[in-house]
Enzyme design. Structure first.
Site, PDB file in Angstrom:
ATOM      1  N   TYR A  52      10.133  10.826  54.566  1.00  0.00           N
ATOM      2  CA  TYR A  52       8.871  10.258  54.092  1.00  0.00           C
ATOM      3  C   TYR A  52       8.162   9.449  55.171  1.00  0.00           C
ATOM      4  O   TYR A  52       6.940   9.478  55.297  1.00  0.00           O
ATOM      5  CB  TYR A  52       9.102   9.396  52.847  1.00  0.00           C
ATOM      6  CG  TYR A  52       9.094  10.224  51.593  1.00  0.00           C
ATOM      7  CD1 TYR A  52       7.904  10.814  51.161  1.00  0.00           C
ATOM      8  CD2 TYR A  52      10.245  10.448  50.855  1.00  0.00           C
ATOM      9  CE1 TYR A  52       7.880  11.600  50.025  1.00  0.00           C
ATOM     10  CE2 TYR A  52      10.232  11.236  49.721  1.00  0.00           C
ATOM     11  CZ  TYR A  52       9.048  11.810  49.309  1.00  0.00           C
ATOM     12  OH  TYR A  52       9.014  12.583  48.197  1.00  0.00           O
ATOM     13  N   ASP A  62      40.632  22.859  43.987  1.00  0.00           N
ATOM     14  CA  ASP A  62      40.790  23.972  43.056  1.00  0.00           C
ATOM     15  C   ASP A  62      41.428  25.168  43.771  1.00  0.00           C
ATOM     16  O   ASP A  62      41.261  25.348  44.971  1.00  0.00           O
ATOM     17  CB  ASP A  62      39.428  24.401  42.500  1.00  0.00           C
ATOM     18  CG  ASP A  62      38.833  23.323  41.604  1.00  0.00           C
ATOM     19  OD1 ASP A  62      39.608  22.435  41.156  1.00  0.00           O
ATOM     20  OD2 ASP A  62      37.613  23.361  41.373  1.00  0.00           O
TER      21      ASP A  62
END
Lengths: 368, 624
Positions: free
Chosen positions: A101, A250
């Site tokens: 920004y 996982d």
């Protein structure tokens, strides 16, 4: 107004040096400046057997107004460098989004206007370029990202002037890993080892079970893809505080990939591996064989996608997964085409993961 | 009404005339006059509601041009279209030319009687059927009480003649209201000529108005040797004469034997009834490309016995026709065609006139006044290519032209048939197909080049050619244009017409390639410079904020550096054909920059993090 931080002074100095070099090129030498910047990405990443991590290769890219297509990139880097200098001069800190920004503008006349940045990705790349040009990671020049890593356990941090004890007695919450690492200091570590899990949901479950107290462990997660602060924290605990690090993710190629981020690094950040990677970390689970060894019911298993299988085939060829144990695991996966999340252990009961599976795996590898 | 094949019309007329009306259980057979037929079926001649004025303008301009070209007179045409009574949509249309005029005794029929024409010959002309002018006369008679006023002067007659005419629609005969001769104050300002004034009742929508403007503008492109003065209520514009060259007038030719049928053969025999000519002689004298040998060959192939020409019956004649159809002849000659030609089309393209309306807002609560004016487009380059071919046994000339750059700023395709602009149905025209089929890389440029240099957000088309500032012109001339529809506004891809058109366009692309590449390079350099000029201020601001430096000096130095640099890129790309992108630094320079590299390697930090900044000399020019 001189900035107090010495490291910051160094960055400012380097930026100014770059600026005056460019001006000298243009003003007295009458040549177009060229920024020679290390190339970032998969095609400039090398596996170092010796360091046991991914490191950056020798390739560089030339960013110069000489090539018309590079003029936007060139000016983006210069504008970003100036923004970083301003940030440090003002003794402020910013997120990468904040920098986006701060440097937004439009280019061109009324007739054909274009954006200075197409997306935040461009400004993130420019920040990376400043890191490469100055040789200083962005956290050290006060540009950070939103914290997403979490930590719980017998460890005391100092953030700025505040002491934070992460052994938050209630078991009810974890501390976010601060991203402004220039302000962060590890004061004391009483734990015996560090356990990193892939996801925050799993971390919450383990914490709630009393695992930390029972095994005197530090629990950490990067909430999926770990940010740089989390990786750095893991490395510091392993290298400086000599704590063993174990990783659970996982049982799928994606999870294994995340576990490997901690252990060997990543292609996009290979230039910074020396600061981010923990080569001694052990990936203990979840193994593909655990799906069958721990009788995860079929209903809790997931079918592997083609993308998963391709990724696994690809991984099999990687030098860091060459040992027999990993080859066996990957072959099993390719053959059975089944994957599984750590959360699947909840099917065996809510305490099974923390009180049965994890202790057993840790005992097998001699951590406890 | 132009160029409708005679047989087509005759059939349609017959079908209409045989119209059966039940009356008391009996069928009554009526005959209708040509004039009544055309008035009732005005759509056949294109005179429908909205388009009446457009058609009237077309007919008058085309007649005027034909009338000049027949005697090689440089045309000067003055056309005026003014509203007479806006409440009742009454318009006065006037047209004056300096053509050959019409002999006084022929004027009434030439103006008023349908299917009467001096143009029923085998050669290229704009008008062919003798319908257009009559249509204006008939509509004027039908819708107004205003007589048709006609002035004519021919070179043979000393006087100027003046007529006031109406058409007797029921009988297809002219009514002469008054006739006058005049040898003092001529109404026609040239040695010969024709002038007509008619009142018509018609609506003029803005679309039709623009079509009229387009029609006149485009006519002027293929007729740059004509002065056209066009006057409306909005003002007057003049299309100047840009060349004094005129195309050679087409001459009448004998029919080609491949196109022979029973009718042509019988007519040929009829022409020789009073002479004792053999059929062999008649064949030789009545058809082109028919040598004595060929005629002999035909007769023997037809296996007919030799006798007086008039004694052959239809059964024998059809054998001769068949024999002709099976025999190969030389290609038909093209004397009857009148292509525009390179010189004239180029003159038209070099100064492309078009009508523009300028809206002026008058104060004092008046309606906005639009003002007519002429805009002249001058391209940077033009090219011309043509090809003669045989389509449907008729000689056909394909002409193609390209005008590029200059103050042309968009793509446009122009289509002409026998020097008449085609304004409608562009999408289904063969020219459209040809333009999209011929690859732009024939110009030595890529679609990418074009898209990078010419893309603009307003252009929705993604066809590269339509992004270029280029005008493409196609002119087909033939005595039998393969129109797609009865509307005669688009040409079908008949036979190998498309192949020849493609050939012409490809040829042109190749010929303008060097120039267009140069243009693109200039454009590229401009775009480059523009890009630099947008970014340099940002760079200079960032630097001058960080270090103590004279921003103005830095900016000036930077700007002059990139200006030289862009110039050098252009020079280099000009030498390396059109491969602009992969410009390599010459070896000598590489070495030099390496050594500089080391001395400037100040930003290289610990181990792997190497980054530095160095200068590099630009281009070849500085090589020592």
């Amino acid at each position: 107004m001189p900035a107090r931080d010495k490291r910051h002074q160094e960055v400012i100095k380097k930026i100014k040096l770059m600026m005056s070099d460019i001006s000298r090129n243009v003003l007295s030498e009458k040549v177009l400046p060229v920024l020679d910047i290390t190339k970032v990405g998969y095609d400039n990443t090398i596996w170092s057997e010796e360091k046991r991590m991914l490191i950056i290769g020798p390739k560089t890219v030339q960013i110069s107004p000489e090539n018309t297509k590079k003029i936007p990139t060139f000016s983006q880097y210069i504008v970003m460098a100036n923004a970083v200098r301003k940030l440090l001069d003002e003794e402020m800190e910013s997120t990468i989004r904040g920098m986006y920004y701060a440097t937004l503008s439009t280019i061109g006349d009324e007739k054909n206007k274009q954006k200075f940045w197409n997306t935040q990705d461009n400004s993130d790349d420019a920040i990376k370029a400043i890191e490469l040009i100055t040789g200083v990671p962005r956290e050290e020049f006060a540009v950070t990202s939103k914290p997403k890593g979490m930590i719980s356990g017998p460890i005391t941090l100092r953030v700025g002037g505040d002491l934070i004890d992460c052994n938050l007695g209630s078991r009810a919450t974890s501390q976010l890993v601060p991203t402004n690492i220039r302000d962060l200091e590890i004061v004391n570590v009483k734990a015996d080892f560090v356990m990193v899990v892939e996801k925050d949901t799993v971390l919450n479950n383990i914490r709630k079970s009393g695992f930390i107290q029972k095994y005197n462990a530090i629990l950490m997660t990067g909430s999926g893809e770990p940010d740089r602060a989390t990786r750095m924290m893991v490395r510091a605990l392993n290298q400086e505080w000599k704590k063993p690090v174990v990783i659970f993710a996982d049982a799928d190629p994606w999870g294994l990939g995340i576990a490997l981020r901690y252990k060997i690094g990543s292609e996009s950040l290979s230039y910074d591996s020396e600061r981010l990677v923990t080569p001694d970390a052990k990936v203990l689970g979840m193994m593909f064989s655990d799906i069958y060894d721990y009788n995860i019911p079929e209903v809790a298993r997931l079918t592997a996608s083609d993308e998963d299988l391709n990724r696994a085939t690809d991984m099999k060829r990687k030098p860091w997964l060459k040992d027999r144990k990993w080859q066996k695991e990957l072959n099993l996966f390719i053959q059975r085409k089944e994957k599984c999340e750590l959360d699947a252990f909840f099917k065996h009961g809510f305490r099974y993961l923390a009180e049965t599976y994890l202790p057993q795996k840790l005992r097998e590898s001699g951590v406890i | 009404m132009k160029q409708r094949s005679g047989t087509e019309i005759t059939t349609q007329i017959k079908r209409m005339q045989a119209g059966t009306i039940p009356h008391n259980g009996k069928v009554r057979y009526d005959r209708k006059a040509e004039s009544e037929f055309f008035v009732d079926n005005s759509a056949l001649a294109g005179f429908t509601g909205e388009r009446i004025l457009y058609m009237a303008v077309r007919e008058l301009i085309e007649n005027a041009l034909d009338s000049c070209e027949v005697n090689h007179i440089l045309p000067r045409i003055s056309l005026s279209l003014k509203i007479h009574d806006s409440l009742n949509d009454m318009w006065i249309i006037t047209c004056e030319d300096n053509g050959v005029g019409i002999p006084a005794d022929k004027v009434p029929v030439a103006v008023c009687s349908f299917l009467t024409s001096g143009k029923y010959v085998e050669r290229q002309q704009r008008g062919l059927f003798g319908v257009g002018l009559k249509m204006i006369a008939a509509f004027s008679t039908k819708d107004t009480d205003h007589p048709l006023k006609v002035w004519t002067r021919t070179l043979d007659e000393a006087d100027e003649f003046y007529f006031e005419l109406r058409t007797d629609i029921g009988t297809n005969k002219p009514i002469v209201l008054s006739r006058d001769t005049n040898n003092e104050e001529y109404s026609i300002n040239s040695k010969s000529g024709f002038k007509i004034e008619a009142m018509l009742r018609a609506r003029l929508s803005p679309i039709t108005k623009n079509k009229i403007y387009d029609y006149i503008s485009q006519t002027s492109i293929v007729n740059p040797y004509a002065v056209i003065i066009f006057t409306t209520n909005e003002g007057s514009v003049i299309f100047e004469r840009r060349t004094k060259n005129m195309p050679d007038a087409s001459s009448e030719v004998l029919p080609h034997p491949s196109d022979m049928d029973l009718k042509t053969l019988k007519r040929a025999i009829l022409n020789f009834t009073n002479q004792k000519t053999t059929l062999h002689g008649i064949l030789c004298n009545s058809f082109q490309k028919m040598s004595g040998e060929k005629a002999k060959e035909i007769l023997s192939r037809a296996e007919v016995e030799l006798k007086v020409a008039t004694k052959y019956d239809e059964h024998e004649l059809i054998k001769i026709v068949n024999a002709c159809r099976q025999t190969k002849f030389q290609s038909p000659n093209t004397d009857h065609l009148s292509p525009v030609g390179e010189h004239i089309l180029t003159a038209g393209m070099m100064e492309e006139y078009s009508i523009v309306t300028k809206k002026e807002n008058n104060s004092h609560n008046e309606l906005p006044n639009s003002q007519l004016s002429v805009k002249v487009l001058k391209p940077a380059l033009t090219a011309y290519s043509s090809k003669t071919c045989i389509i449907n046994n008729r000689a056909t000339v394909v002409e193609c032209g390209i005008a590029y750059g200059g103050n042309i700023n968009s793509f446009r395709l122009y289509r002409f048939a026998n020097k008449i602009p085609l304004l409608y149905d562009e999408g289904s025209d063969v020219a459209r197909e040809v333009v999209s089929e011929v690859e732009i890389n024939k110009m030595g440029i890529t679609k990418k080049d074009v898209k990078e240099q010419f893309s603009n957000p307003e252009m929705k088309s993604d066809r590269a050619i339509e992004l270029l500032p280029i005008h493409i012109f196609f002119h087909i001339c033939s005595t039998k244009i393969p129109y797609k529809t009865a509307g005669k506004e688009s040409i079908a891809s008949e036979g190998s017409l498309k192949k020849y058109m493609r050939f012409c366009l490809t040829d042109l692309y190749k010929r303008v390639s060097a120039q267009i590449r140069k243009e693109i390079r200039i454009k590229e350099a401009e775009n480059r410079l523009r890009l630099y000029k947008h970014y340099i201020p940002l760079i200079v601001d960032a630097i001058s904020e960080s270090i103590n430096i004279d921003a103005k000096k830095l900016s000036d130095a930077f700007t002059s550096l990139v200006e030289t640099h862009v110039g050098e890129i252009n020079v280099i790309s000009a030498h390396s054909s059109h491969k602009v992108k992969d410009y390599k630094v010459p070896r000598g320079e590489l070495d030099e920059s390496k050594s500089r590299n080391n001395s400037l390697n100040r930003f290289s930090l610990t181990d792997t993090r190497i980054s530095n900044i160095r200068g590099r000399k630009t281009g070849r020019a500085r090589k020592h």
